[in-house]
Write a protein that holds these residues in place. Structure first.
Motif: not given
Length: 302
Positions: A115-122, A258-260
């Motif tokens: 998820h990098g540094s700016q996002k969470w997990h959806g 991740f899954w997409n």
């Protein structure tokens, strides 16, 4: 030599462990073409004076999954004597480099996480806006999967088992978290019984399985059914052309990025509903069964 700081989240959740921790370490190995070199993982533990909101559970997920990283020296334990704190997050402006080099460590490997540094997990709408973090990382994911499976002695080239029947893994109770927790898919298993001449339905509690059996079972399955979250992480070991059915709560398609962008596995996102008593209900059960039949027909055609 690579430091491995085992934080409580990874002790409990294989998704955090495989996608936040191990994948970040593997990305470094991949960048420098060192994946075949001996790997030395140094166990970094927090200082005894450091307080954390969660304690390490009695059953440690990290211990179970460590063999995926290969043969390594994990007997070295170092208590961190230095703390790196971001006292004022607002000091960072959008676009600023958040890598910080210091005399006693490096912060920033989280940029290699799923998820990098700016996002969470959806969990939030913002996570699904803008450019996906994992766009174009399919090749890395493929190499990472191969690396993990070879370390465990399971062939990454396993194919879908077609005879005598296709295998459908139903991952029960893969999560204990809130609205996605404690799902058994009992209605879906009953619906699938109408296809017993074509499929072998295998309900499992993956948390109770040993690692080798877990990965070997998944590596030849045609379908994997699970709720979203860390419990679905085993599905990354599915063979090429397999189907992953992920059930998620409205507006919470966890790990969608991740899954997409995960190659060779066909992902289906399905809504997860509960009644007022908290029991899982699926008014689209007929559509679920039609989806399985359609994909079975496609597998037969290929």
């Amino acid at each position: 030599m690579m430091p491995f700081y085992r934080h409580p989240t990874s002790h409990r959740n294989p998704g955090h462990l495989l996608w936040d921790d191990f994948m970040a370490l593997y990305t470094l190995l991949d960048i420098f073409d060192r994946e075949n070199d001996p790997l030395y993982l140094v166990h970094m533990i927090r200082p005894s004076t450091f307080e954390f909101e969660e304690e390490i559970p009695e059953f440690d997920v990290a211990d179970k999954f460590l063999p995926l990283m290969g043969k390594h020296n994990y007997n070295v334990t170092i208590e961190m004597g230095y703390s790196l704190k971001f006292e004022e997050p607002s000091l960072f402006k959008p676009g600023d480099d958040r890598l910080i080099c210091a005399d006693h460590g490096l912060s920033g490997s989280g940029l290699f996480a799923d998820h990098g540094s700016q996002k969470w997990h959806g969990q939030t709408k913002k996570d699904r806006e803008g450019t996906p973090t994992n766009l174009g990382r399919g090749g890395l994911f493929r190499r990472y999967r191969r690396f993990l499976m070879k370390n465990l002695g399971v062939s990454p080239d396993n194919q879908i088992k077609r005879k005598p029947k296709y295998q459908i893994i139903v991952s029960q109770n893969s999560s204990t978290k809130g609205t996605r927790g404690n799902v058994t898919f009992s209605d879906h298993i009953e619906a699938l019984s109408s296809l017993k001449s074509r499929v072998d339905v295998r309900p499992v509690n993956i948390t109770k399985m040993n690692l080798l059996d877990q990965i070997e079972m998944t590596s030849t399955a045609a379908f994997f059914i699970s709720t979203v979250g860390g419990g679905s992480s085993t599905a990354m070991f599915l063979p090429k052309g397999a189907h992953l059915l992920l059930f998620y709560r409205p507006m919470q398609p966890l790990d969608w990025d991740f899954w997409n962008n995960f190659p060779w596995v066909k992902v289906h996102w399905l809504p997860l509903w509960r009644d007022k008593n908290g029991t899982m209900v699926d008014p689209m059960l007929d559509d679920f069964l039609k989806l399985i039949v359609a994909e079975l027909n496609e597998l037969d055609a290929n």
